[in-house]
Design an enzyme around this catalytic site. Sequence first.
Site, PDB file in Angstrom:
ATOM      1  CG  ASP A 180       8.485  46.498  55.485  1.00 58.11           C
ATOM      2  OD1 ASP A 180       8.627  45.261  55.500  1.00 58.11           O
ATOM      3  OD2 ASP A 180       7.378  47.049  55.532  1.00 58.11           O
ATOM      4  CG  ASN A 239      -2.852  50.008  55.755  1.00 54.28           C
ATOM      5  OD1 ASN A 239      -3.194  50.830  54.914  1.00 54.28           O
ATOM      6  ND2 ASN A 239      -1.943  49.081  55.502  1.00 54.28           N
ATOM      7  CD  GLN A 296      -3.342  48.599  62.543  1.00 57.63           C
ATOM      8  OE1 GLN A 296      -4.496  49.017  62.569  1.00 57.63           O
ATOM      9  NE2 GLN A 296      -2.455  48.881  63.487  1.00 57.63           N
ATOM     10  CG  HIS A 324       3.014  50.328  61.154  1.00 60.00           C
ATOM     11  ND1 HIS A 324       2.000  49.634  61.786  1.00 60.00           N
ATOM     12  CD2 HIS A 324       3.066  49.831  59.890  1.00 60.00           C
ATOM     13  CE1 HIS A 324       1.490  48.746  60.959  1.00 60.00           C
ATOM     14  NE2 HIS A 324       2.099  48.855  59.790  1.00 60.00           N
ATOM     15  CG  HIS A 372       4.173  50.991  55.523  1.00 51.49           C
ATOM     16  ND1 HIS A 372       4.933  49.854  55.439  1.00 51.49           N
ATOM     17  CD2 HIS A 372       3.066  50.665  56.227  1.00 51.49           C
ATOM     18  CE1 HIS A 372       4.313  48.871  56.065  1.00 51.49           C
ATOM     19  NE2 HIS A 372       3.175  49.340  56.560  1.00 51.49           N
TER      20      HIS A 372
END
Length: 142
Positions: free
Chosen positions: A29, A86, A93, A99, A101
Amino acid sequence: MECIFCKIVNKEIPAKIIAENKGAIAFLDVNPVSDGHTIIIPKKHFMNLSQCSDEYLADVINLTKIVSKNIQDSFLKPWGINYLSNEGNIAGQEIMHFHIHVIPKYGKDEGFKIGIGNKYLGNIDKIYNELKEANLSNKKTL
């Protein structure tokens, strides 16, 4: 506007890619909340988990497991890991490409923090019956 995650998959923009498989890719990230904070995405665009095909979802989850094990076995040695996805703006989101995390934890008050609010709780029996009925209806379409 084209999806930033699709651009990463297509190698149109750089990313710190740490792992990939047939249908998913994992990269660090760019705004991490802890060391080793990684994002895993399907290589095909799906807006969220609910819309992701089973094939790509399996690739994302399998890669998530591998990345998590690699983080745990690395020099980082986290105390634990949070997994987060999310769905929708209201849920947080920001990028409308499914995606997950993977967020390593190094202390209780560091990195990702979970807050629980129960302001809109309804009757649990009513919710149970509604969800059970929805599940039975959806089985007919699967």
